[in-house]
Enzyme design. Sequence first.
Site, mmCIF file in Angstrom:
data_model
loop_
_atom_site.group_PDB
_atom_site.id
_atom_site.type_symbol
_atom_site.label_atom_id
_atom_site.label_comp_id
_atom_site.label_asym_id
_atom_site.label_seq_id
_atom_site.Cartn_x
_atom_site.Cartn_y
_atom_site.Cartn_z
ATOM 1 N N PHE A 134 0.859 -1.579 0.211
ATOM 2 C CA PHE A 134 0.147 -0.118 0.302
ATOM 3 C C PHE A 134 0.963 0.370 -0.280
ATOM 4 O O PHE A 134 0.542 2.199 0.279
ATOM 5 C CB PHE A 134 -0.940 0.050 1.172
ATOM 6 C CG PHE A 134 -0.142 -0.286 2.652
ATOM 7 C CD1 PHE A 134 0.414 0.743 3.265
ATOM 8 C CD2 PHE A 134 0.120 -1.549 3.037
ATOM 9 C CE1 PHE A 134 0.899 0.527 4.235
ATOM 10 C CE2 PHE A 134 0.383 -1.454 4.501
ATOM 11 C CZ PHE A 134 0.834 -0.360 5.010
ATOM 12 N N ARG A 176 -1.369 8.287 21.010
ATOM 13 C CA ARG A 176 -1.419 6.751 20.321
ATOM 14 C C ARG A 176 -3.355 6.190 21.184
ATOM 15 O O ARG A 176 -4.109 5.771 19.671
ATOM 16 C CB ARG A 176 -0.730 5.394 20.064
ATOM 17 C CG ARG A 176 0.472 6.001 19.908
ATOM 18 C CD ARG A 176 0.288 5.614 18.162
ATOM 19 N NE ARG A 176 0.387 4.777 17.936
ATOM 20 C CZ ARG A 176 1.016 4.126 16.944
ATOM 21 N NH1 ARG A 176 0.929 4.732 15.728
ATOM 22 N NH2 ARG A 176 0.934 2.995 16.403
ATOM 23 N N THR A 236 -4.392 1.684 14.459
ATOM 24 C CA THR A 236 -4.615 1.861 12.773
ATOM 25 C C THR A 236 -5.924 2.029 11.529
ATOM 26 O O THR A 236 -6.638 2.837 10.835
ATOM 27 C CB THR A 236 -3.376 1.327 11.884
ATOM 28 O OG1 THR A 236 -2.476 1.095 12.785
ATOM 29 C CG2 THR A 236 -3.435 1.690 10.598
ATOM 30 N N ARG A 259 -10.265 8.024 15.668
ATOM 31 C CA ARG A 259 -10.449 7.519 14.002
ATOM 32 C C ARG A 259 -11.373 6.303 14.622
ATOM 33 O O ARG A 259 -12.408 6.218 13.312
ATOM 34 C CB ARG A 259 -9.174 6.659 13.992
ATOM 35 C CG ARG A 259 -7.918 6.754 13.363
ATOM 36 C CD ARG A 259 -6.974 6.121 13.599
ATOM 37 N NE ARG A 259 -5.507 6.918 12.957
ATOM 38 C CZ ARG A 259 -4.656 5.925 12.568
ATOM 39 N NH1 ARG A 259 -4.329 5.102 13.967
ATOM 40 N NH2 ARG A 259 -3.385 6.631 12.110
ATOM 41 N N ASN A 275 -7.192 7.991 7.247
ATOM 42 C CA ASN A 275 -7.476 7.934 8.497
ATOM 43 C C ASN A 275 -7.506 8.976 9.698
ATOM 44 O O ASN A 275 -7.217 8.386 10.194
ATOM 45 C CB ASN A 275 -7.607 5.763 9.457
ATOM 46 C CG ASN A 275 -5.166 6.082 9.284
ATOM 47 O OD1 ASN A 275 -4.395 7.049 8.724
ATOM 48 N ND2 ASN A 275 -5.457 5.049 9.254
ATOM 49 N N HIS A 286 -2.328 11.116 11.961
ATOM 50 C CA HIS A 286 -0.880 10.331 12.285
ATOM 51 C C HIS A 286 -0.294 10.804 13.576
ATOM 52 O O HIS A 286 -0.562 11.526 13.779
ATOM 53 C CB HIS A 286 0.039 10.459 11.365
ATOM 54 C CG HIS A 286 1.536 10.393 12.050
ATOM 55 N ND1 HIS A 286 2.547 8.934 11.835
ATOM 56 C CD2 HIS A 286 2.280 11.088 12.552
ATOM 57 C CE1 HIS A 286 3.494 8.997 12.376
ATOM 58 N NE2 HIS A 286 3.567 10.332 12.741
HETATM 59 P P1 ATP Z 1 0.394 6.515 11.540
HETATM 60 O O1 ATP Z 1 2.089 6.239 11.257
HETATM 61 O O2 ATP Z 1 -0.609 7.588 10.169
HETATM 62 O O3 ATP Z 1 0.138 6.976 12.701
HETATM 63 P P2 ATP Z 1 -0.790 3.364 12.698
HETATM 64 O O4 ATP Z 1 0.992 4.133 13.587
HETATM 65 O O5 ATP Z 1 -1.802 3.371 12.756
HETATM 66 O O6 ATP Z 1 -0.646 5.724 11.640
HETATM 67 P P3 ATP Z 1 0.929 2.287 10.529
HETATM 68 O O7 ATP Z 1 1.268 0.957 10.041
HETATM 69 O O8 ATP Z 1 2.803 2.544 10.317
HETATM 70 O O9 ATP Z 1 -0.146 2.738 11.355
HETATM 71 O O10 ATP Z 1 1.124 2.621 8.165
HETATM 72 C C1 ATP Z 1 1.226 4.243 8.345
HETATM 73 C C2 ATP Z 1 -0.435 4.906 7.954
HETATM 74 O O11 ATP Z 1 -0.444 3.504 6.748
HETATM 75 C C3 ATP Z 1 -1.763 4.186 8.298
HETATM 76 O O12 ATP Z 1 -2.141 4.993 9.010
HETATM 77 C C4 ATP Z 1 -2.311 3.815 7.287
HETATM 78 O O13 ATP Z 1 -2.471 5.306 6.609
HETATM 79 C C5 ATP Z 1 -1.947 3.244 6.320
HETATM 80 N N1 ATP Z 1 -1.906 2.260 6.288
HETATM 81 C C6 ATP Z 1 -1.480 0.824 7.014
HETATM 82 N N2 ATP Z 1 -1.578 -0.336 7.161
HETATM 83 C C7 ATP Z 1 -2.648 -0.017 5.785
HETATM 84 C C8 ATP Z 1 -3.261 -1.493 4.762
HETATM 85 N N3 ATP Z 1 -3.729 -1.723 5.039
HETATM 86 N N4 ATP Z 1 -3.903 -0.317 3.586
HETATM 87 C C9 ATP Z 1 -3.718 0.812 2.955
HETATM 88 N N5 ATP Z 1 -3.226 1.936 4.173
HETATM 89 C C10 ATP Z 1 -2.394 1.677 4.801
HETATM 90 MG MG MG Z 2 2.822 4.585 12.564
#
Ligand code: ATP
Ligand code: MG
Length: 137
Positions: A57, A85, A91, A102, A112, A115
């Site tokens: 993604f 968080r 997420t 969220r 979502n 960040h």
């Molecule tokens: P962020 O880093 O944005 O705060 P997070 O820490 O909850 O979010 P991460 O695993 O760091 O989640 O992923 C970063 C971002 O990438 C997510 O917030 C989301 O916007 C996107 N993302 C993550 N997983 C997916 C997925 N499976 N499909 C589409 N987008 C995704």
């Molecule tokens: Mg993250």
Amino acid sequence: IEQSYIMIKPDGVQRGLVGEIISRFEKKGFLLKGLKLFQCPKELAQEHYKDLNERPFFPKLIEYITSGPVVCMAWEGAGVVASARKLIGATNPLQAEPGTIRGDLAVQTGRNVIHGSDSPDNGKREIALWFKEGELA
Ligand code: ATP
Ligand code: MG
């Protein structure tokens, strides 16, 4: 003191959620140290999310983050990274608890709304990446 990089993503800005989101952090009691509206260049989005660059993604994520202006924030306080968080929620917004940002305001992982840094070290790294020194209180 601990700091977290919090960013309202383009969908949150477009949907008019900036005030609502900032208000939740203010009411919680954290200290706002930096705030700006910013159109993120592709290279910065790629650097910010570099740990995810092998994920399928990733291109869509970069397209999303650069699709419109974001609101960049630096918030400070003891335990702010983990607490932010919790305020943000899971997420996948469908798995995020009601009462979280969220959980209350989003339905799609790919849109979502917000960040939050995932560790104090990343909080430091991300604030240095998104802000110049003179922009921080
Ligand atoms: P962020 O880093 O944005 O705060 P997070 O820490 O909850 O979010 P991460 O695993 O760091 O989640 O992923 C970063 C971002 O990438 C997510 O917030 C989301 O916007 C996107 N993302 C993550 N997983 C997916 C997925 N499976 N499909 C589409 N987008 C995704
Ligand atoms: Mg993250």
